[in-house]
Enzyme design. Structure first.
Site, PDB file in Angstrom:
ATOM      1  N   ASP A1029       0.840  -1.204   0.000  1.00 41.09           N
ATOM      2  CA  ASP A1029       0.000   0.000   0.000  1.00 41.09           C
ATOM      3  C   ASP A1029       0.868   1.244   0.000  1.00 41.09           C
ATOM      4  OD1 ASP A1029      -2.193   1.587   0.048  1.00 41.09           O
ATOM      5  OD2 ASP A1029      -3.044   0.767   1.889  1.00 41.09           O
ATOM      6  N   LYS A1098      -5.733  12.996  11.528  1.00 42.84           N
ATOM      7  CA  LYS A1098      -5.412  12.080  10.434  1.00 42.84           C
ATOM      8  C   LYS A1098      -6.328  12.270   9.232  1.00 42.84           C
ATOM      9  CE  LYS A1098      -5.186   7.211   9.113  1.00 42.84           C
ATOM     10  NZ  LYS A1098      -5.318   5.788   9.530  1.00 42.84           N
ATOM     11  N   ASP A1257      -4.407   2.627  -5.086  1.00 45.25           N
ATOM     12  CA  ASP A1257      -2.993   2.753  -4.710  1.00 45.25           C
ATOM     13  C   ASP A1257      -2.541   1.596  -3.823  1.00 45.25           C
ATOM     14  OD1 ASP A1257      -4.499   3.437  -2.536  1.00 45.25           O
ATOM     15  OD2 ASP A1257      -3.286   5.151  -1.943  1.00 45.25           O
TER      16      ASP A1257
END
Length: 1344
Positions: A1029, A1098, A1257
């Site tokens: 990842d 985050k 991704d």
């Protein structure tokens, strides 16, 4: 203080449209009989209408047939009476709310002021108050107050302001109401409104005076005005200087964080406010028209012409396929007459319409008509093209071979020579169906016996410089990812099954839901359902034929077929096929959600698309395309399973050569034109009228002892608000839903394009060819009205699109199987009530039952019970939706549990790739991903087992900050837990259930257990995919674009001993700034001590790259602060405001060039869409053209019940939505870059025989090839960003959107200044940092 609000809402009753007939229609029918009731018509118009109404009353199964016309009628529409209105009043207090109808007639604005002045009265007392109106009128002051309030009659929960304690309404949750002009009788009302405004506007707990309050409101309204008129391209201005009888409906701007309804104005403010907005709006509108590269009037003309052309093209093509040549010829004549009367320029591709009719008459060998059409082409000054001459040659080939035919052929060849069209062009550029190619070739050989088409071999190389290395590798070394999995007999059987499935159009799948044996009740329901379905089939068939006959009589009698109408679209299939489509739609509606339904327009398009899909299949069968496709695909499938013979580099190249070597016969790659929106809407409306009017349900059907029948419509329509728009939906009768649920049918129905394939997809060779064998799947997921990107794709050279198409083919070529061990465990949990902890949906029956209402309850208590009941109903609907999604996925997985299958892929407009089947794929949740594994396994090799263990730790998210060696050590320490999880998944210690991704963790535990228990782990054949990842991939691309050193280090572009955590880095910077402020006695900074954590910021950091606004970021942080234990809730809002500022400042400090690039993207998109009036376009580094499909359709364009305008929305002919264009450009451009990186990795992995699959991704491969994939991934990232991406983008934008110097006058005007600014901004590429991209090649945590 007790305060009560009274809100007025006006609603219109929608009267049913019984239809009306024109005078010409009545005159013609005066001597005919009604096709419905066989009653003779009488000449008098009034008597005729009476009979029509009578027939409609007698005919219980009435269906509106007025929807058949596609073009606008020339008759003048009769003026209708105004619709009746009724009044609803919503009474809201601090403790309760009541909605009721009041018996009020001719309610005026002054009557509402009575309610404002007397807030504690009951609604029933309004009449008595109105009697005192005379006294009220004498005492009223000169001041008027214009109040526009937006409150939902369905929302009864007032939101309390946390600082003031006052009740306010959140407009994001409330429906709009009309604005009412209120005339207060005393200054008390004025001061009361000012107090309310202070609550909404002022957040410092200080009382504002009147002047300051209106200054804030005016400032807010100016901001809103700028946003509004910068978005809609100059909307028509509504004067705010209203009289007492006017009603104002205005959008509510956002002031701070509260929604207000603007304007709140007093008389002395109104004139100034109105003039300011009027001048500002008109200035913007006139300036935009001067700046726009294409004027709005020109766009409207071009849009209408394009819309009508698409309508005519679709209509003529359907007429020819239905063998209605005369109808098509009449429509073409009408089109020519329309163009002559309107004196408009013809469509640039108008010759295509003539060619359709030419091909129809050529197939019949009608030389007279062919010559007539060629003469018409000459008369209309339309140049024939290669398709025109191909039709002429075909017509000559179908004539008897004699001297006259040869003379005519020579004449056609001479005309071709004059038009510079060669015979090779005919066979190279034309698509043939049926025996057209053989007939045309035979005709040519009567004149030129030795003629052989000389066609060039297909172009197979890439034109992209990034793929030069793949072009240089001349020797094909393709290795199949499914080699050795199937025998030749299995190949033939699977191919036959897939063809049959696609011909059927749907698949029956057995449900995995745990059910008891059918009892007497279930058997009763099944028998009744079977009887009802049999009755419905008969009713549908009769209703369909009846209404189609009505259309035929109507159009045949009055020459209505001269304009596009619905009749050919209802004859292109057999009636039984329409019946089957409607029956499938009935089941879908009956088994749908109780609370959610698609809008009626969506349903119309959906059922019409099913008709179109079957039309395509039927046409291909009839024209021999299906037989040729079977032959070609059989050869391809055998080569794919065992690539021997001529060396090929990829699947696309093999398919191209198969087509080249089998040129004879019909063309299998012929593109199918999409049906326009209005055709789909009207066709769907026609079929849905049958569903709504002719499908009946016996409401006593569920009663076992009932002997009476009471038939009612099985479906009804209702209206719901979608945002601020009222839309129509269709719901099944509750008895019908109960009947389907009670029957407990064992099968689920799936459309063929929603399930995996039993054989590999056809490679994508163009934007119109690839994917499923017969069924249609678009290469790009776009809405029907977004045509501009399709046009760009069709204009692009084929080689330019090969990289994107080959990546889709590569991803679709990977075979999959179901992980049966995981599937059995998941089904066990699902059928035993689900699990919140394991993210397995609970059944709707698990939803708690609401409390009962008792007579002893107070009004407030009853309100709370009803409120909780509504919340539980919504919760139950959400549970049912999630439960159905899991049921579909698990049922499909169980259906394919012993099979190998493939997932065809397509992409969105940015190039991001998705599997076509929505349920069973690797792109879903944790549970969905755990169900799939590679069909072909590979030995683990020396490092495979270690990568499996590291992947296991990555899934648990327990060691994100640790190195790979430390993760591997942790995995070895946890081996007892891993083995226990694998052996006893539900009865052991369940260590896997504590993971962040529990089901994938369990699957990995089982694979590791099998590997370590095998005799030689290195030789163990592993099917399990390992993921790598990206580390905040969006910021990785931004850091590489801007060469940000600090940013690159934080997102692991630089090599490091341990992985860097960008979220932790930003949190540390925020904490540093907070500590400084705390020392300076900033209270909110002191309150936040110890609460600035990674998880708080985050989501904001992650979504920064996708264009999150400060307001959105504030909500994200506030949500996290609320969940923090110990944080004072009264400081959530100010703390979130503080942290948003510090987070954005820290990101700007860390990613200096990134923020500049993002701002440049935003400003470029804003200027392009606002000044040029065009959509933002660009081309990705791999050559894929991208167009942002955000536009503002005109509000005055509506689909009417009886007819549809010729004009429908096409994005290239509408003004863009400025706000969406500018906000979406930065994230969309970055998405196009990450898709380019994925495609590069895909193509190079395929060339290196590495199995590769992606989830955006996140890249998947076998454990044994992780190292190879990681190296390719890093290499291609560096190669991609070594290109001058920003410079190339700037050059493209300048070339496409900038104004030439000659168009800019040096007169100091605003238009000249705007053009100069646009030119300057497009050329001003942001400066870059000094980060060395080559460091990425050594970063092991770049993707990990």
């Amino acid at each position: 203080m007790h305060r009560m609000y009274h809100i007025l809402k006006l609603r219109k009753f929608y009267a049913s449209n019984t239809g009306s007939l024109s005078s010409s229609l009545s005159k013609h029918f005066s001597k005919r009989k009604c096709p419905i009731c066989e009653h003779p018509f009488v000449p008098q118009q009034k008597d005729y209408r009476h009979l029509v109404q009578l027939a409609q009353q007698v005919r219980l199964h009435s269906t509106h047939t007025n929807t058949a016309e596609i073009s606008k009628s020339a008759t003048k529409k009769k003026k209708r009476r105004a619709k009746k209105k009724y009044v609803e009043l919503l009474e809201v207090t601090e403790n309760s709310s009541t909605q009721r109808k009041a018996s009020i007639s001719k309610l005026k604005a002054k009557d509402l002021s009575l309610l404002v002045e007397n807030p504690n009265i009951d609604l029933s007392q309004l009449h008595s108050l109105r009697k005192q109106n005379t006294q009220f009128s004498q005492g009223r002051t000169a001041k008027n107050l214009l109040v526009t309030t937006e409150v939902s009659y369905s929302t009864v929960d007032p939101i309390t302001d946390k600082e003031s304690g006052a009740n306010i309404y959140s407009l994001s949750e409330l429906d709009p109401l009309c604005g009412i002009d209120v005339e207060p009788s005393a200054g008390a009302c004025h001061s009361q409104v000012l107090d309310d405004l202070n609550v909404l506007v002022n957040k410092e707990n200080t009382l504002l005076d009147e002047n300051e309050l209106f200054q804030r409101l005016e400032a807010a309204s100016d901001v809103q005005l700028h946003d509004k008129y910068s978005e809609d391209g100059g909307s028509e201005f509504h004067d705010l200087s209203l009289s007492s009888n006017n009603v104002l409906e205005e959008e509510s701007p956002v002031i701070g964080n509260e929604n207000l309804s603007i304007p709140f104005t007093l008389p002395d403010q109104r004139e100034k406010y109105s003039d300011r907005r009027f001048l500002k709006s008109n200035l913007k509108h006139s300036m935009k028209e001067k700046l726009a590269k294409v004027k709005l009037s020109e766009l409207e003309i071009a849009g209408r012409e394009e819309s009508f052309f698409q309508n005519m093209h679709c209509y003529l093509e359907t007429c020819i396929r239905c063998n209605m040549l005369n109808r098509g010829m009449a429509a073409l004549s009408s089109y020519r007459l329309r163009n002559k009367q309107n004196k408009r320029p013809t469509h640039p591709n108008v010759v295509a319409l003539y060619n359709i009719i030419l091909q129809g008459f050529s197939k019949k060998g009608n030389l007279k008509k062919v010559k007539e059409i060629m003469h018409i082409l000459q008369e209309d000054q339309v140049a024939p093209n290669v398709h025109s001459f191909a039709a002429c040659l075909e017509c000559a080939g179908r004539l008897p071979e004699n001297d006259g035919t040869k003379i005519q052929l020579v004449h056609f060849l001479d005309e071709m020579k004059e038009a510079n069209v060669t015979l090779n062009d005919v066979f190279a550029k034309c698509s043939f169906v049926g025996d057209q190619q053989e007939v045309t070739l035979a005709a040519v050989r009567t004149i030129l016996p030795d003629f052989e088409p000389c066609l060039p071999p297909p172009e197979t190389c890439y034109s992209c410089s990034l793929l030069k290395e793949l072009n240089e590798n001349k020797e094909g070394n393709y290795k199949s990812p499914a080699e050795g999995l199937l025998t030749n007999a299995q190949i033939s059987d699977l191919m036959r099954q897939q063809f049959q499935i696609e011909l059927d159009g749907y698949v029956k799948v057995k449900t995995i839901e745990k059910r008891t044996e059918p009892n007497a009740t279930i058997q009763h329901y099944r028998e009744k359902l079977e009887e009802a379905q049999k009755s419905w089939r008969k009713s549908i068939h009769e209703a369909f034929e009846r209404d189609v006959e009505v259309l035929r009589v109507r159009h045949s009698a009055f020459k209505a077929y001269r304009t596009p109408n619905l009749y050919p679209f209802l004859k292109i299939l057999d009636p039984d096929e329409y019946t089957e489509i409607i029956m499938q739609e009935i089941r879908k509606l009956a088994e749908g959600s109780e609370t959610f339904s698609p809008t009626l327009s969506v349903l119309h398009k959906g059922i019409a698309q099913q008709v179109r899909a079957r039309c395509i299949i039927k046409f291909r069968e009839k024209m021999g395309i299906m037989n040729k496709m079977e032959h070609l695909y059989s050869e391809y499938f055998k080569w794919y399973m065992n690539p021997v013979g001529n060396p090929m580099k990829n699947t696309r190249e093999k398919w191209q050569y198969l087509l080249y070597e089998n040129m004879e016969g019909p063309s299998v790659c012929a593109a199918e034109k999409a049906w326009p929106n209005n055709v789909l809407n009207n066709l769907g409306k026609f079929l849905y009228n049958i569903i709504l009017k002719d499908i009946k349900i016996d409401v006593n059907v569920t009663k076992t002892n009932s002997k009476t029948r009471h038939l009612l419509p099985a479906f009804y329509s209702l209206f719901r608000y979608h945002g601020r728009i009222l839309k129509e939906e269709v719901k099944p009768h509750p008895v019908l839903s109960r009947l389907f649920r009670g029957a407990a049918q064992a099968d689920l129905m799936f459309d063929v394009t929603t399930i995996p394939m039993l054989c590999p997809p056809v490679p994508w060779t163009s934007v119109s060819s690839g994917g499923y064998l017969v069924a249609k799947a678009n290469v790009i997921r776009l809405a029907q009205e977004t045509c501009q990107q399709w046009q760009r794709l069709e204009e692009s050279p084929p080689q330019q699109l090969f990289p994107a198409l080959d990546s889709l083919s590569q991803l679709g070529s990977i075979p999959w199987t179901v992980n049966k061990s995981i599937l059995d465990v998941v089904i066990n949990v699902f059928n035993n009530g689900g699990s919140k902890k394991l993210d397995i949906p609970l059944p709707p029956s698990a939803c708690p039952t609401p409390d009962a209402v008792t007579p002893e309850m107070t009004k407030v208590e009853r309100y709370e019970v009803y409120r909780k009941r509504m919340l539980l109903r919504r919760q139950k609907a959400e549970m049912y939706s999630l439960w159905c999604d899991a049921l579909y996925r698990l049922s499909l997985a169980n259906h394919f549990r012993d099979k190998i299958f493939w997932l065809p892929h397509n992409m969105d407009f940015r190039g991001r790739v998705y599997p076509c089947p929505p349920h069973l794929n690797h792109l879903g949740s944790d549970m969905a991903r755990s169900l799939l594994q590679f069909a072909k396994g590979q030995p683990l090799g020396p490092h495979g087992l270690n990568w499996l263990k590291i992947h296991l730790v990555n899934l648990t998210a327990l060691k994100k900050k640790n190195s790979l060696d430390e993760r591997l050590q942790f995995a070895n320490e946890m081996m007892p837990e891993v083995l226990d999880s694998a052996d006893y998944p539900l009865t052991g210690r369940m260590w896997w259930a504590e993971s962040e991704e529990p089901w994938q963790t369990l699957a990995c535990c089982m694979e590791i257990a099998k590997a370590v228990r095998s005799p030689d782990p290195e030789k163990y054949i592993c099917h399990f995919p390992v993921h790598q990842d990206g580390s905040c991939n969006g910021l990785q691309h931004y850091a590489a674009l801007g060469r940000d050193t600090a940013g690159a280090e934080s997102v692991n572009l630089s090599p490091a001993q341990r992985p860097q955590d960008v979220y932790e880095c930003v949190a540390q910077l925020v904490e540093r700034e907070r500590a400084k402020d705390a020392q300076n006695n900033v209270k909110i900074a002191q309150v936040l001590e110890g609460f600035v954590q990674r998880k708080v910021i985050k989501q904001t950091v992650m979504t920064t790259v996708y264009g999150v606004t400060r307001f959105g970021a504030r909500l994200q942080i506030a949500r996290q602060l609320k969940d923090l234990e110990g944080f004072p809730k009264e400081f959530v809002w100010p703390a979130s405001t503080y942290l948003v500022t510090k987070t954005f400042d820290s990101l700007r400090e860390m990613f200096t060039s990134t923020k500049e690039i993002q701002d440049w993207f935003t400003e470029c998109a804003r200027l392009i869409s606002q000044i040029c009036g065009q959509n933002v376009e660009w081309i990705t580094p791999l050559g894929l053209p991208v167009v942002q499909p955000y536009f503002r359709p005109p509000k005055n364009l509506k689909f009417k019940e009886s007819k549809v305008e010729d004009h429908f929305h096409v994005d290239m002919f509408e003004r863009p939505n400025v706000m969406k264009q500018k906000n979406a450009f930065p994230p969309n451009f970055i998405h196009s870059l990450d898709s380019s990186h994925m495609m590069l990795t895909s193509l190079f992995c395929e060339r290196n025989n590495v199995t590769f699959v992606s989830v955006h991704d996140c890249y998947w491969t076998h454990p044994s090839t992780v190292n190879v994939m990681n190296k390719i991934c890093r290499d291609q990232f560096v190669a991609l960003h070594s290109q001058p991406i920003l410079e190339s983008l700037s050059r493209y934008l300048v070339e496409k959107y900038s104004y030439p110097t000659r168009d800019i006058k040096d007169d100091g005007s605003l238009t000249s200044a705007a053009k100069l600014r646009l030119n300057k901004i497009l050329q001003k590429v942001p400066q870059k940092g000094d980060f060395n991209l080559q460091e990425v090649l050594e970063s092991i945590y770049f993707f990990s």
